[in-house]
Design a protein around this motif. Structure first.
Motif, mmCIF file in Angstrom:
data_model
loop_
_atom_site.group_PDB
_atom_site.id
_atom_site.type_symbol
_atom_site.label_atom_id
_atom_site.label_comp_id
_atom_site.label_asym_id
_atom_site.label_seq_id
_atom_site.Cartn_x
_atom_site.Cartn_y
_atom_site.Cartn_z
ATOM 1 N N MET A 1 0.843 -1.197 0.000
ATOM 2 C CA MET A 1 0.000 0.000 0.000
ATOM 3 C C MET A 1 0.884 1.255 0.000
ATOM 4 S SD MET A 1 -2.996 -0.991 2.753
ATOM 5 C CE MET A 1 -4.024 0.420 2.348
ATOM 6 N N ARG A 2 0.543 2.200 -0.826
ATOM 7 C CA ARG A 2 1.241 3.470 -0.835
ATOM 8 C C ARG A 2 0.673 4.377 0.259
ATOM 9 N NH1 ARG A 2 1.481 4.835 -7.363
ATOM 10 N NH2 ARG A 2 2.719 2.985 -7.964
ATOM 11 N N LEU A 3 1.426 5.441 0.557
ATOM 12 C CA LEU A 3 1.001 6.351 1.615
ATOM 13 C C LEU A 3 -0.372 6.942 1.318
ATOM 14 C CD1 LEU A 3 1.592 7.817 4.248
ATOM 15 C CD2 LEU A 3 2.854 9.538 2.955
ATOM 16 N N ARG A 4 -0.623 7.301 0.073
ATOM 17 C CA ARG A 4 -1.924 7.876 -0.286
ATOM 18 C C ARG A 4 -3.031 6.859 -0.090
ATOM 19 N NH1 ARG A 4 -4.209 12.492 0.454
ATOM 20 N NH2 ARG A 4 -5.547 13.241 -1.247
ATOM 21 N N HIS A 5 -2.739 5.583 -0.399
ATOM 22 C CA HIS A 5 -3.730 4.533 -0.179
ATOM 23 C C HIS A 5 -4.093 4.445 1.305
ATOM 24 C CE1 HIS A 5 -2.052 2.309 -3.963
ATOM 25 N NE2 HIS A 5 -2.835 3.329 -4.281
ATOM 26 N N ILE A 6 -3.066 4.509 2.132
ATOM 27 C CA ILE A 6 -3.272 4.411 3.575
ATOM 28 C C ILE A 6 -4.121 5.568 4.081
ATOM 29 C CG2 ILE A 6 -2.073 4.566 5.803
ATOM 30 C CD1 ILE A 6 0.229 2.992 4.500
ATOM 31 N N GLU A 7 -3.834 6.783 3.608
ATOM 32 C CA GLU A 7 -4.591 7.963 4.049
ATOM 33 C C GLU A 7 -6.061 7.844 3.657
ATOM 34 O OE1 GLU A 7 -1.358 11.595 4.055
ATOM 35 O OE2 GLU A 7 -2.291 11.043 2.151
ATOM 36 N N VAL A 8 -6.306 7.434 2.427
ATOM 37 C CA VAL A 8 -7.690 7.327 1.946
ATOM 38 C C VAL A 8 -8.432 6.205 2.661
ATOM 39 C CG1 VAL A 8 -9.106 6.716 -0.053
ATOM 40 C CG2 VAL A 8 -7.264 8.386 -0.296
ATOM 41 N N PHE A 9 -7.779 5.060 2.800
ATOM 42 C CA PHE A 9 -8.415 3.940 3.493
ATOM 43 C C PHE A 9 -8.760 4.320 4.935
ATOM 44 C CE2 PHE A 9 -7.729 0.254 6.340
ATOM 45 C CZ PHE A 9 -8.820 -0.512 5.963
ATOM 46 N N HIS A 10 -7.827 4.968 5.634
ATOM 47 C CA HIS A 10 -8.067 5.373 7.021
ATOM 48 C C HIS A 10 -9.226 6.356 7.098
ATOM 49 C CE1 HIS A 10 -7.305 7.364 10.921
ATOM 50 N NE2 HIS A 10 -6.845 6.192 11.281
ATOM 51 N N ALA A 11 -9.291 7.299 6.153
ATOM 52 C CA ALA A 11 -10.372 8.295 6.160
ATOM 53 C C ALA A 11 -11.728 7.636 5.919
ATOM 54 C CB ALA A 11 -10.103 9.354 5.104
ATOM 55 N N ILE A 12 -11.777 6.657 5.015
ATOM 56 C CA ILE A 12 -13.041 5.973 4.741
ATOM 57 C C ILE A 12 -13.487 5.181 5.965
ATOM 58 C CG2 ILE A 12 -14.162 4.199 3.332
ATOM 59 C CD1 ILE A 12 -12.317 4.999 1.040
ATOM 60 N N MET A 13 -12.556 4.521 6.624
ATOM 61 C CA MET A 13 -12.897 3.750 7.815
ATOM 62 C C MET A 13 -13.400 4.669 8.924
ATOM 63 S SD MET A 13 -12.511 0.472 7.373
ATOM 64 C CE MET A 13 -12.301 -0.214 9.013
ATOM 65 N N GLN A 14 -12.830 5.854 9.022
ATOM 66 C CA GLN A 14 -13.277 6.804 10.036
ATOM 67 C C GLN A 14 -14.650 7.376 9.708
ATOM 68 O OE1 GLN A 14 -9.901 9.637 10.353
ATOM 69 N NE2 GLN A 14 -9.806 9.032 12.501
ATOM 70 N N ALA A 15 -14.810 7.799 8.464
ATOM 71 C CA ALA A 15 -16.046 8.485 8.074
ATOM 72 C C ALA A 15 -17.174 7.519 7.753
ATOM 73 C CB ALA A 15 -15.772 9.396 6.876
ATOM 74 N N GLY A 16 -16.849 6.356 7.232
ATOM 75 C CA GLY A 16 -17.868 5.373 6.882
ATOM 76 C C GLY A 16 -18.430 5.525 5.484
ATOM 77 N N THR A 17 -18.092 6.636 4.814
ATOM 78 C CA THR A 17 -18.595 6.882 3.464
ATOM 79 C C THR A 17 -17.513 7.536 2.616
ATOM 80 O OG1 THR A 17 -19.433 9.086 4.002
ATOM 81 C CG2 THR A 17 -20.948 7.228 4.325
ATOM 82 N N ILE A 18 -17.688 7.440 1.298
ATOM 83 C CA ILE A 18 -16.773 8.107 0.369
ATOM 84 C C ILE A 18 -16.855 9.620 0.533
ATOM 85 C CG2 ILE A 18 -16.305 8.565 -2.066
ATOM 86 C CD1 ILE A 18 -15.371 5.848 -1.257
ATOM 87 N N SER A 19 -18.079 10.111 0.654
ATOM 88 C CA SER A 19 -18.270 11.564 0.778
ATOM 89 C C SER A 19 -17.652 12.084 2.075
ATOM 90 C CB SER A 19 -19.754 11.909 0.729
ATOM 91 O OG SER A 19 -20.466 11.261 1.786
ATOM 92 N N GLY A 20 -17.811 11.335 3.157
ATOM 93 C CA GLY A 20 -17.220 11.755 4.424
ATOM 94 C C GLY A 20 -15.702 11.753 4.373
ATOM 95 N N ALA A 21 -15.139 10.740 3.716
ATOM 96 C CA ALA A 21 -13.685 10.690 3.569
ATOM 97 C C ALA A 21 -13.179 11.859 2.737
ATOM 98 C CB ALA A 21 -13.273 9.367 2.929
ATOM 99 N N ALA A 22 -13.942 12.219 1.712
ATOM 100 C CA ALA A 22 -13.549 13.351 0.868
ATOM 101 C C ALA A 22 -13.499 14.643 1.676
ATOM 102 C CB ALA A 22 -14.531 13.492 -0.302
ATOM 103 N N VAL A 23 -14.448 14.806 2.595
ATOM 104 C CA VAL A 23 -14.455 16.001 3.454
ATOM 105 C C VAL A 23 -13.239 15.997 4.371
ATOM 106 C CG1 VAL A 23 -15.693 17.175 5.306
ATOM 107 C CG2 VAL A 23 -16.961 16.257 3.353
ATOM 108 N N LEU A 24 -12.925 14.846 4.956
ATOM 109 C CA LEU A 24 -11.777 14.758 5.861
ATOM 110 C C LEU A 24 -10.466 15.068 5.151
ATOM 111 C CD1 LEU A 24 -12.595 11.529 7.951
ATOM 112 C CD2 LEU A 24 -12.675 13.897 8.737
ATOM 113 N N LEU A 25 -10.365 14.635 3.906
ATOM 114 C CA LEU A 25 -9.119 14.788 3.169
ATOM 115 C C LEU A 25 -9.081 16.049 2.308
ATOM 116 C CD1 LEU A 25 -8.689 11.079 2.007
ATOM 117 C CD2 LEU A 25 -7.450 12.236 3.837
ATOM 118 N N HIS A 26 -10.203 16.757 2.248
ATOM 119 C CA HIS A 26 -10.300 17.982 1.454
ATOM 120 C C HIS A 26 -10.024 17.717 -0.033
ATOM 121 C CE1 HIS A 26 -10.497 20.205 5.217
ATOM 122 N NE2 HIS A 26 -9.381 19.603 5.607
ATOM 123 N N ILE A 27 -10.584 16.606 -0.529
ATOM 124 C CA ILE A 27 -10.477 16.295 -1.950
ATOM 125 C C ILE A 27 -11.860 15.900 -2.451
ATOM 126 C CG2 ILE A 27 -8.059 15.569 -1.796
ATOM 127 C CD1 ILE A 27 -8.971 12.679 -1.739
#
Length: 300
Positions: A1-27
């Motif tokens: 896993m690359r660092l970006r993969h780890i960041e996105v995966f962690h954000a999705i697990m935290q937020a529970g949704t793609i949209s929530g992860a996007a808000v956390l990561l500002h993308i």
């Protein structure tokens, strides 16, 4: 896993949704989806089950998240360190001390330091030794004071002053009627004890057990300052570090060193790979002087 993969995966697990992860990561949401798909492709397995537009972590994802969450905390620490370096906070002197030492040693030392460096910024904070070690390693503090050597490979510990555990005896108690060292076997007044997680308190208890007279306490507290205040109020007696003992009101308390002697060291803690600036080294000198003056006051 690359660092970006780890960041996105962690954000999705935290937020529970793609949209929530996007808000956390500002993308954008499509960017999150694209990274997740690329991650799953490289891993050769799905991390989420898609059911009616919702994401449900697979068992493999849940196991992976345990380790990735640890790594994410390390990444957060690295970002904080980088931010501190970028903002130039390392140019000011940042001192952290345990609460006891902050009250007993720092004021006298700062008086001299402020005169020597009237234009130098300084920040003071208090914390427990475990948090102090973290602050030093993350670059959030330059130096620290503690009565405990953390024995950490990344931390340099230097003894600035040494004393011994001291009994605080309320005036009128049997222990206050005599002078000189007080044996634990001679303690008859109710003892105000320190919490079991206090390293110095554990040393005292081990010493008493070695003599066959284990100390028992009906009242236990978490700080030396509170123990001292209770003795001054006549609640009982206690055994504290010499810096706390030096601040006790002699009109209400008698001081006697504990026997057998239990040594106490004041440690200067710094990051092993971070040399101190000139102004910080000067502050160390003033801290040592203040600590030794504090201990000398026990004999006056």
């Amino acid at each position: 896993m690359r660092l970006r993969h780890i960041e996105v995966f962690h954000a999705i697990m935290q937020a529970g949704t793609i949209s929530g992860a996007a808000v956390l990561l500002h993308i954008s949401q499509p960017a999150v989806t694209k990274v997740l798909q690329h991650c799953e492709l490289q891993l050769g397995m799905s991390l989420f089950d898609r059911v009616r537009g919702k994401l449900y972590p697979t068992p493999e994802a849940r196991r992976l998240f345990v380790e990735i969450d640890k790594l994410n905390r390390d990444l957060v620490g690295i970002r904080r360190l980088a931010a501190n370096l970028r903002s130039g906070q390392s140019e000011q002197v940042r001192l952290v001390a345990t609460p006891t030492l902050a009250v007993a040693v720092i004021p006298a030392a700062m008086t001299k330091w402020c005169r020597a460096y009237p234009d130098s910024p300084c920040s003071l904070a208090t914390n427990h030794t475990r948090e102090i070690v973290s602050a030093l390693l993350l670059g959030e503090a330059d130096l620290a004071l503690s009565l405990q050597d953390p024995c950490h490979p990344g931390i340099k510990a230097e003894v600035l002053a040494s004393g011994q555990m001291t009994a605080l005896c309320p005036l009128g108690s049997p222990e206050a009627a005599a002078t000189g060292p007080l044996s634990v076997a001679d303690i008859v007044t109710e003892l105000i004890g320190l919490g079991g997680d206090d390293p110095l308190a554990n040393v005292v208890h081990n010493a008493s057990e070695a003599q066959g007279t284990p100390l028992q306490s009906r009242i236990t507290v978490q700080t030396y300052q509170l123990a001292r205040a209770l003795v001054e109020a006549g609640v009982g007696m206690t055994v504290v570090d010499p810096f706390t003992a030096a601040s006790a009101k002699r009109s209400r308390v008698s001081l006697r060193p504990l026997a057998p002697a239990v040594p106490v060291h004041l440690y200067l803690l710094t990051a092993a790979n971070a040399p101190l600036a000139q102004s910080a080294r000067k502050l160390v000198k003033f801290l040592g002087e203040a600590a030794r003056d504090n201990l000398e006051s026990l004999n006056t």
